[in-house]
Scaffold this motif. Structure first.
Motif, mmCIF file in Angstrom:
data_model
loop_
_atom_site.group_PDB
_atom_site.id
_atom_site.type_symbol
_atom_site.label_atom_id
_atom_site.label_comp_id
_atom_site.label_asym_id
_atom_site.label_seq_id
_atom_site.Cartn_x
_atom_site.Cartn_y
_atom_site.Cartn_z
ATOM 1 N N TYR A 1 0.795 -1.231 0.000
ATOM 2 C CA TYR A 1 0.000 0.000 0.000
ATOM 3 C C TYR A 1 0.832 1.288 0.000
ATOM 4 O O TYR A 1 0.553 2.198 -0.795
ATOM 5 C CB TYR A 1 -1.000 0.006 1.168
ATOM 6 C CG TYR A 1 -1.859 1.235 1.163
ATOM 7 C CD1 TYR A 1 -2.823 1.413 0.176
ATOM 8 C CD2 TYR A 1 -1.677 2.247 2.104
ATOM 9 C CE1 TYR A 1 -3.591 2.565 0.132
ATOM 10 C CE2 TYR A 1 -2.446 3.398 2.067
ATOM 11 C CZ TYR A 1 -3.392 3.551 1.086
ATOM 12 O OH TYR A 1 -4.154 4.689 1.034
ATOM 13 N N HIS B 1 0.874 6.986 -6.623
ATOM 14 C CA HIS B 1 -0.278 7.860 -6.854
ATOM 15 C C HIS B 1 0.134 9.329 -6.732
ATOM 16 O O HIS B 1 -0.110 10.131 -7.633
ATOM 17 C CB HIS B 1 -1.356 7.512 -5.824
ATOM 18 C CG HIS B 1 -2.629 8.288 -5.954
ATOM 19 N ND1 HIS B 1 -3.431 8.213 -7.064
ATOM 20 C CD2 HIS B 1 -3.245 9.155 -5.114
ATOM 21 C CE1 HIS B 1 -4.485 8.994 -6.898
ATOM 22 N NE2 HIS B 1 -4.398 9.587 -5.722
ATOM 23 N N LYS C 1 -14.514 13.127 -3.770
ATOM 24 C CA LYS C 1 -13.229 13.299 -4.447
ATOM 25 C C LYS C 1 -13.339 12.858 -5.908
ATOM 26 O O LYS C 1 -12.864 13.534 -6.811
ATOM 27 C CB LYS C 1 -12.147 12.486 -3.717
ATOM 28 C CG LYS C 1 -10.801 12.545 -4.411
ATOM 29 C CD LYS C 1 -9.718 11.790 -3.674
ATOM 30 C CE LYS C 1 -8.484 11.699 -4.558
ATOM 31 N NZ LYS C 1 -7.316 11.166 -3.889
#
Ligand code: HEM
Length: 146
Positions: free
Chosen positions: A8, A15, A90
């Motif tokens: 993660y 990202h 978002k």
């Protein structure tokens, strides 16, 4: 799923890296268009702007859009966040930003065909869109207000 969770932090790093590249491209492109429109139609200067715009689009803007989406979707899946209100809000703003990206690409193609639909002033105003969207998106993802 366990594999996604174990990597993660790497997903999130990927990202954020591509968010930076994408936003940089979204901020630069309308500036390019303003300078492009200040060049005489059909001049070598205009041809150079068409070339710069195509490179920015193909090397930075579009690949970054794809990678932001891929890493964002992986992050939300890894953490099981698809039901969260902040993520829905978002996504709404990210979809808006992706639409703005599509509009920018379309405008660049019009410029390359010799059309100049908007004034420099309108382009400068539109240049504020990604900044405002980024403010809302970052608050939603960091503060997670709902
Ligand atoms: C394309 C669809 C997108 C999805 C599905 C998505 C999803 C996510 C998820 C699930 C996280 C992890 C949040 C956490 O760990 O607390 C995240 C982090 C982040 N996202 Fe996105 N995102 C997307 C696009 C964007 C865009 C366009 C921006 C900026 C303009 C952005 C900015 C950020 C930032 C700054 C973080 C790091 C937040 C932190 O470390 O707390 N994301 N995103």
């Amino acid at each position: 799923m366990e594999l996604l969770q174990s990597i993660y932090p790497w997903i999130k790093a990927g990202h954020v890296i591509f968010v930076i590249f994408w936003m940089a491209g979204l901020f630069m492109m309308p500036r390019f268009y303003v300078y492009h429109q200040e060049a005489d139609p059909g001049s070598p200067e205009e041809a150079r702007w068409v070339d710069r715009e195509a490179k920015l689009r193909k090397i930075i803007l579009t690949p970054s859009l794809v990678m932001v989406w891929v890493f964002g979707i992986l992050a939300a899946t890894a953490m099981g966040w698809w039901g969260q209100g902040w993520l829905h809000a978002k996504l709404l703003f990210v979809l808006g930003l992706s639409g703005y990206h599509g509009w920018l690409v379309g405008y660049g193609k019009k410029l390359a065909r010799g059309q100049r639909p908007y004034s420099g002033k309108a382009l400068r105003l539109l240049n504020e869109v990604p900044g405002l969207a980024a403010v809302v998106i970052v608050i939603l993802v960091v503060v997670k207000p709902f």
